[in-house]
Design an enzyme around this catalytic site. Structure first.
Site, short mmCIF file in Angstrom:
data_model
loop_
_atom_site.label_atom_id
_atom_site.label_comp_id
_atom_site.label_asym_id
_atom_site.label_seq_id
_atom_site.Cartn_x
_atom_site.Cartn_y
_atom_site.Cartn_z
N SER A 165 0.80 -1.22 0.00
CA SER A 165 0.00 0.00 0.00
C SER A 165 0.83 1.27 0.00
O SER A 165 0.41 2.29 -0.54
CB SER A 165 -0.97 0.01 1.18
OG SER A 165 -0.29 -0.19 2.40
N HIS A 188 1.49 4.72 4.62
CA HIS A 188 0.69 5.36 3.58
C HIS A 188 1.18 6.78 3.30
O HIS A 188 1.36 7.17 2.14
CB HIS A 188 -0.78 5.40 4.01
CG HIS A 188 -1.46 4.07 3.91
ND1 HIS A 188 -2.82 3.92 4.06
CD2 HIS A 188 -0.97 2.83 3.68
CE1 HIS A 188 -3.13 2.64 3.91
NE2 HIS A 188 -2.03 1.97 3.69
#
Length: 202
Positions: free
Chosen positions: A125, A176
């Site tokens: 991610s 992230h």
């Protein structure tokens, strides 16, 4: 179109993204098999833990963690996004710049997690958020590449994912944000003057 033709067509049009999808799949299969046969776990395969990286000097985890996933659902959620956004981005900026964007964002994500995170972290991610950050920058730096509705959709997608990063539990916020920031910064330097697929037709 049969499955084989579809796969061959996707590989031809998105060689880097196809390789990344395949590599993530290989890591998933290897992890599942080893957990049943040898009782290996994600830590042994190379998950990030700040203490192991910083104090233990196990720097390889910065790379391996990018291709590991906690479970099949985690894998599928990341790969579906990578399949669509990654393939689209590769067509826009070309295989070489896309590879640079993905790897640099993934590494930046891993470094930030190693420096500021806690617990064990795995997943693609961070790199994917870098791709989203790059796509977001394209809607600003190269608006004329997109239909106005597409710009709105991309920017809304970015906003939604940022919100989810802080709302959903057990999400690596540092991972992230590290990947996203690298994707945004990198695009000030690698944004092409025109879409790669335009040059590809010449």
């Amino acid at each position: 179109m049969d499955v084989k033709s579809f796969i061959n067509r996707y590989i031809k049009r998105h060689p880097v993204n196809a390789f990344l999808l395949f590599l993530n799949l290989i890591f998933l299969i290897a992890d599942i098999l080893s957990s049943f046969i040898f009782q290996f776990d994600l830590v042994l395969w190379g998950a990030i833990h700040p203490q192991l990286v910083i104090e233990g000097h196990e720097y390889y985890r910065i790379i391996t963690a990018m291709f590991l996933h906690a479970n099949i659902l985690h894998f599928l959620s990341n790969m579906i996004v990578l399949y669509y956004l990654g393939g689209h981005m590769e067509k826009l900026i070309g295989p070489q710049k896309y590879a640079l964007l993905y790897i640099a964002s993934g590494l930046a994500s891993s470094v930030v997690v190693s420096l500021f995170g806690s617990g064990y972290t795995v997943g693609a991610s961070g790199a994917i958020y870098g791709v989203m950050g790059g796509l977001f920058m394209l809607t600003i730096l190269r608006k004329y590449w997109f239909h106005p509705k597409a710009i709105s959709s991309i920017q809304q997608l970015m906003a939604l994912n940022l919100i989810l990063t802080f709302v959903i539990p057990n999400i690596s916020v540092y991972g992230h944000l590290g990947g996203l920031l690298m994707g945004v910064i990198l695009f000030f330097f690698i944004t092409p003057l025109r879409p790669y697929f335009f040059d590809e037709r010449l």
